[in-house]
Design a protein around this motif. Structure first.
Motif, PDB file in Angstrom:
ATOM      1  N   ARG A   6       0.840  -1.200   0.000  1.00  0.00           N
ATOM      2  CA  ARG A   6       0.000   0.000   0.000  1.00  0.00           C
ATOM      3  C   ARG A   6       0.885   1.264   0.000  1.00  0.00           C
ATOM      4  O   ARG A   6       0.546   2.275  -0.599  1.00  0.00           O
ATOM      5  CB  ARG A   6      -0.925  -0.026   1.222  1.00  0.00           C
ATOM      6  CG  ARG A   6      -1.764   1.216   1.418  1.00  0.00           C
ATOM      7  CD  ARG A   6      -2.879   1.318   0.393  1.00  0.00           C
ATOM      8  NE  ARG A   6      -3.621   2.578   0.544  1.00  0.00           N
ATOM      9  CZ  ARG A   6      -3.780   3.481  -0.412  1.00  0.00           C
ATOM     10  NH1 ARG A   6      -3.266   3.268  -1.606  1.00  0.00           N
ATOM     11  NH2 ARG A   6      -4.459   4.574  -0.195  1.00  0.00           N
ATOM     12  N   ILE A   7       2.026   1.165   0.688  1.00  0.00           N
ATOM     13  CA  ILE A   7       2.941   2.314   0.739  1.00  0.00           C
ATOM     14  C   ILE A   7       3.625   2.496  -0.612  1.00  0.00           C
ATOM     15  O   ILE A   7       3.777   3.616  -1.100  1.00  0.00           O
ATOM     16  CB  ILE A   7       3.949   2.138   1.900  1.00  0.00           C
ATOM     17  CG1 ILE A   7       3.204   2.303   3.233  1.00  0.00           C
ATOM     18  CG2 ILE A   7       5.114   3.124   1.784  1.00  0.00           C
ATOM     19  CD1 ILE A   7       4.007   1.969   4.461  1.00  0.00           C
ATOM     20  N   ALA A   8       3.992   1.380  -1.246  1.00  0.00           N
ATOM     21  CA  ALA A   8       4.584   1.464  -2.591  1.00  0.00           C
ATOM     22  C   ALA A   8       3.599   2.139  -3.543  1.00  0.00           C
ATOM     23  O   ALA A   8       3.997   2.904  -4.423  1.00  0.00           O
ATOM     24  CB  ALA A   8       4.942   0.071  -3.089  1.00  0.00           C
ATOM     25  N   GLU A   9       2.301   1.896  -3.341  1.00  0.00           N
ATOM     26  CA  GLU A   9       1.272   2.511  -4.203  1.00  0.00           C
ATOM     27  C   GLU A   9       1.275   4.023  -4.137  1.00  0.00           C
ATOM     28  O   GLU A   9       0.960   4.688  -5.106  1.00  0.00           O
ATOM     29  CB  GLU A   9      -0.129   2.016  -3.797  1.00  0.00           C
ATOM     30  CG  GLU A   9      -0.513   0.678  -4.377  1.00  0.00           C
ATOM     31  CD  GLU A   9      -1.810   0.152  -3.754  1.00  0.00           C
ATOM     32  OE1 GLU A   9      -1.935  -1.070  -3.640  1.00  0.00           O
ATOM     33  OE2 GLU A   9      -2.668   0.977  -3.362  1.00  0.00           O
ATOM     34  N   PHE A  10       1.553   4.590  -2.965  1.00  0.00           N
ATOM     35  CA  PHE A  10       1.560   6.060  -2.934  1.00  0.00           C
ATOM     36  C   PHE A  10       2.957   6.694  -2.934  1.00  0.00           C
ATOM     37  O   PHE A  10       3.127   7.833  -2.545  1.00  0.00           O
ATOM     38  CB  PHE A  10       0.603   6.664  -1.897  1.00  0.00           C
ATOM     39  CG  PHE A  10       0.734   6.218  -0.475  1.00  0.00           C
ATOM     40  CD1 PHE A  10      -0.247   5.436   0.101  1.00  0.00           C
ATOM     41  CD2 PHE A  10       1.786   6.650   0.306  1.00  0.00           C
ATOM     42  CE1 PHE A  10      -0.168   5.064   1.436  1.00  0.00           C
ATOM     43  CE2 PHE A  10       1.879   6.282   1.639  1.00  0.00           C
ATOM     44  CZ  PHE A  10       0.893   5.473   2.193  1.00  0.00           C
ATOM     45  N   HIS A  11       3.910   5.950  -3.474  1.00  0.00           N
ATOM     46  CA  HIS A  11       5.267   6.488  -3.649  1.00  0.00           C
ATOM     47  C   HIS A  11       5.253   7.770  -4.503  1.00  0.00           C
ATOM     48  O   HIS A  11       5.879   8.778  -4.152  1.00  0.00           O
ATOM     49  CB  HIS A  11       6.147   5.414  -4.305  1.00  0.00           C
ATOM     50  CG  HIS A  11       7.601   5.758  -4.372  1.00  0.00           C
ATOM     51  ND1 HIS A  11       8.546   4.909  -4.872  1.00  0.00           N
ATOM     52  CD2 HIS A  11       8.285   6.867  -4.018  1.00  0.00           C
ATOM     53  CE1 HIS A  11       9.739   5.471  -4.810  1.00  0.00           C
ATOM     54  NE2 HIS A  11       9.603   6.669  -4.302  1.00  0.00           N
ATOM     55  N   ASP A  12       4.507   7.750  -5.599  1.00  0.00           N
ATOM     56  CA  ASP A  12       4.466   8.922  -6.498  1.00  0.00           C
ATOM     57  C   ASP A  12       3.850  10.135  -5.806  1.00  0.00           C
ATOM     58  O   ASP A  12       4.302  11.262  -5.979  1.00  0.00           O
ATOM     59  CB  ASP A  12       3.663   8.612  -7.768  1.00  0.00           C
ATOM     60  CG  ASP A  12       4.411   7.652  -8.684  1.00  0.00           C
ATOM     61  OD1 ASP A  12       5.613   7.412  -8.437  1.00  0.00           O
ATOM     62  OD2 ASP A  12       3.783   7.138  -9.628  1.00  0.00           O
ATOM     63  N   GLU A  13       2.804   9.866  -5.040  1.00  0.00           N
ATOM     64  CA  GLU A  13       2.119  10.953  -4.345  1.00  0.00           C
ATOM     65  C   GLU A  13       3.053  11.595  -3.312  1.00  0.00           C
ATOM     66  O   GLU A  13       3.173  12.822  -3.238  1.00  0.00           O
ATOM     67  CB  GLU A  13       0.870  10.378  -3.651  1.00  0.00           C
ATOM     68  CG  GLU A  13      -0.032  11.413  -3.042  1.00  0.00           C
ATOM     69  CD  GLU A  13      -1.225  10.784  -2.311  1.00  0.00           C
ATOM     70  OE1 GLU A  13      -1.316   9.533  -2.215  1.00  0.00           O
ATOM     71  OE2 GLU A  13      -2.062  11.556  -1.825  1.00  0.00           O
ATOM     72  N   VAL A  14       3.751  10.764  -2.527  1.00  0.00           N
ATOM     73  CA  VAL A  14       4.672  11.301  -1.512  1.00  0.00           C
ATOM     74  C   VAL A  14       5.832  12.039  -2.192  1.00  0.00           C
ATOM     75  O   VAL A  14       6.288  13.087  -1.723  1.00  0.00           O
ATOM     76  CB  VAL A  14       5.188  10.179  -0.574  1.00  0.00           C
ATOM     77  CG1 VAL A  14       6.153  10.741   0.454  1.00  0.00           C
ATOM     78  CG2 VAL A  14       4.023   9.482   0.120  1.00  0.00           C
ATOM     79  N   THR A  15       6.278  11.507  -3.333  1.00  0.00           N
ATOM     80  CA  THR A  15       7.341  12.165  -4.096  1.00  0.00           C
ATOM     81  C   THR A  15       6.890  13.566  -4.539  1.00  0.00           C
ATOM     82  O   THR A  15       7.657  14.534  -4.463  1.00  0.00           O
ATOM     83  CB  THR A  15       7.725  11.316  -5.322  1.00  0.00           C
ATOM     84  OG1 THR A  15       8.190  10.051  -4.858  1.00  0.00           O
ATOM     85  CG2 THR A  15       8.815  11.982  -6.147  1.00  0.00           C
ATOM     86  N   ALA A  16       5.650  13.665  -4.982  1.00  0.00           N
ATOM     87  CA  ALA A  16       5.116  14.969  -5.408  1.00  0.00           C
ATOM     88  C   ALA A  16       5.080  15.951  -4.229  1.00  0.00           C
ATOM     89  O   ALA A  16       5.430  17.128  -4.384  1.00  0.00           O
ATOM     90  CB  ALA A  16       3.729  14.804  -6.007  1.00  0.00           C
ATOM     91  N   TRP A  17       4.684  15.472  -3.051  1.00  0.00           N
ATOM     92  CA  TRP A  17       4.703  16.347  -1.853  1.00  0.00           C
ATOM     93  C   TRP A  17       6.130  16.806  -1.584  1.00  0.00           C
ATOM     94  O   TRP A  17       6.384  17.972  -1.313  1.00  0.00           O
ATOM     95  CB  TRP A  17       4.229  15.612  -0.596  1.00  0.00           C
ATOM     96  CG  TRP A  17       2.853  15.028  -0.651  1.00  0.00           C
ATOM     97  CD1 TRP A  17       1.842  15.366  -1.516  1.00  0.00           C
ATOM     98  CD2 TRP A  17       2.336  13.994   0.201  1.00  0.00           C
ATOM     99  NE1 TRP A  17       0.745  14.603  -1.247  1.00  0.00           N
ATOM    100  CE2 TRP A  17       1.010  13.749  -0.200  1.00  0.00           C
ATOM    101  CE3 TRP A  17       2.874  13.255   1.253  1.00  0.00           C
ATOM    102  CZ2 TRP A  17       0.203  12.798   0.422  1.00  0.00           C
ATOM    103  CZ3 TRP A  17       2.080  12.315   1.878  1.00  0.00           C
ATOM    104  CH2 TRP A  17       0.755  12.085   1.470  1.00  0.00           C
ATOM    105  N   ARG A  18       7.073  15.868  -1.659  1.00  0.00           N
ATOM    106  CA  ARG A  18       8.474  16.165  -1.362  1.00  0.00           C
ATOM    107  C   ARG A  18       9.005  17.230  -2.319  1.00  0.00           C
ATOM    108  O   ARG A  18       9.666  18.186  -1.916  1.00  0.00           O
ATOM    109  CB  ARG A  18       9.283  14.867  -1.501  1.00  0.00           C
ATOM    110  CG  ARG A  18      10.621  14.833  -0.786  1.00  0.00           C
ATOM    111  CD  ARG A  18      11.725  15.647  -1.385  1.00  0.00           C
ATOM    112  NE  ARG A  18      12.297  15.083  -2.598  1.00  0.00           N
ATOM    113  CZ  ARG A  18      13.328  15.604  -3.245  1.00  0.00           C
ATOM    114  NH1 ARG A  18      13.924  16.694  -2.802  1.00  0.00           N
ATOM    115  NH2 ARG A  18      13.755  15.048  -4.350  1.00  0.00           N
TER     116      ARG A  18
END
Ligand code: NI
Length: 389
Positions: A6-18
């Motif tokens: 589930r965390i791998a699924e939102f890798h892109d989203e967290v990257t965008a926040w970063r």
């Protein structure tokens, strides 16, 4: 347990926040935009409480597990501030603010802890309370101390506290930490030397401040070599030396700025005493006077044994046993998570940032590939530390 799917699924989203945080760096306590984004996201995730304004501009989020029989409360901490450095990465998401950049990866730390909060608020698969702590002013402003002084630990009954910092040079997907001192105490001193200004051609009519100050600078180098136990670590560095403006004038004053780094209290006391004595004594020998302003800044970052064993165990589950170094060499940098570790038992761990420029270098960048490893580590600290059964 490797990276949680589930965390791998939102890798892109967290990257965008970063990357958004990276484009918009803020210094010290002036992290208003960053703190507002953090608070807004924590609310959107459904945290049970979101409280801004702790330690001026820190933010605290509270996530209750689906059970609370254990009554345990674990704090996870990230830092939010950037540095006064002109970025040279050329990244498409490079800093939009001249003279400021996220050169220590605090953008990544904030994004990873937000990712963990999102997952924990969604799943709540633990027995107890997770506190997510976003602090301002790690880079010299003691924001961690400000949050502790604001009563954060007592207000939410925090029992243990954990920190994580990226480590350039360590491969992505690896972790490292140690029990005891991980980072040094970082103290600062200013020496103002006053002689007697005169014509450069008539030194005998004055007191040459520069000669006195130059000898102080050299003598300070003998403190670690000749006074400190060779088996204890210490650094004395003079980083600025300013005096005089002309070829033919002996200046009245010279000012030096420096830092002292130590890993144990005896060394800290000794070096403070010797810096003051050396500056004053050498100045006096030359007929000058030295005024020393010595400021104790961040204490030693000391990891507690039980919590460090636990952090190593969790990191090994996440990364694999051979990817976690449980006894890294301490470094002489400072870190104000030390204040939180003075208030509560806990651990700070390094997370591999890969082959990037060093922290505080203008070409440094947080490595987004580390995000799923860091988020999974945070989540598993909570789920393993307070198992729901
Ligand atoms: Ni940092």
């Amino acid at each position: 347990m490797p990276v949680i799917n589930r965390i791998a699924e939102f890798h892109d989203e967290v990257t965008a926040w970063r990357r958004d945080l990276h484009e918009n760096p803020e210094l010290l306590y002036d992290v208003h935009r960053t703190a507002a984004i953090v608070a807004e996201k924590l609310k959107a995730f459904g945290c049970d409480e979101v409280v801004p304004g702790i330690g001026k501009t820190g933010v605290v989020g509270v996530i209750r597990g689906r059970k609370n029989g254990s009554k345990r409360v674990i704090g996870l901490r990230a830092d939010m501030d950037a540095l006064p450095i002109e970025e040279i990465t050329g990244a498409p998401y490079a800093s939009k603010v001249p003279g400021k950049m996220h050169a220590c990866g605090h953008d990544g730390h904030t994004a990873m802890l937000l990712g963990a909060a999102k997952y924990l608020a969604e799943t709540r698969n633990f027995d107890g309370t997770a506190i997510v702590i976003f602090q301002p002013a790690e880079e010299g402003g003691a924001g961690g101390k400000a949050m502790v002084d604001d009563g954060m630990m007592e207000r939410w009954g925090v029992q243990e506290v954990y920190g994580m910092h990226n480590a350039p040079g360590m491969p992505v997907g690896t972790f490292g930490t140690r029990t005891g001192a991980l980072l040094a105490a970082a103290d600062f001193f200013t020496v103002e030397v006053e002689g007697k200004g005169s014509h450069a051609a008539e030194p005998h009519k004055g007191v040459d401040t520069l000669v006195a100050a130059a000898n102080i600078l050299l003598a300070l180098q003998s403190i670690v070599a000749r006074n400190l136990d060779p088996l204890k670590s210490g650094v004395v560095t003079v980083g600025a030396f300013n005096g005089g403006h002309a070829h033919n004038v002996i200046p009245q004053t010279v000012k030096m700025l420096g830092t002292v780094r130590t890993l144990v209290p005896e060394a800290r006391d000794l070096l403070e005493k010797r810096v003051v004595e050396t500056a004053q004594g050498i100045a006096s020998a030359y007929g000058a006077v030295a005024k020393v302003d010595y400021q104790r800044n961040y204490p030693v970052t000391v990891n507690h044994p039980k919590e460090t064993d636990f952090a190593v165990k969790v990191a090994r589950e996440v990364a694999g046993a051979d990817k976690v170094e449980p006894n890294v060499t301490p470094i002489m940098g400072g870190e104000d998570f030390s204040f939180m570790l003075e208030a509560r038992p806990g651990n700070m761990i390094w997370i591999g940032n890969g082959d990037t420029a060093a922290c505080h270098h203008p070409a440094y960048d947080f490595n987004d590939a580390a995000i799923p490893h860091g988020v999974t580590y945070w989540v598993r600290l909570i789920e393993t530390g307070m198992p729901a059964g």
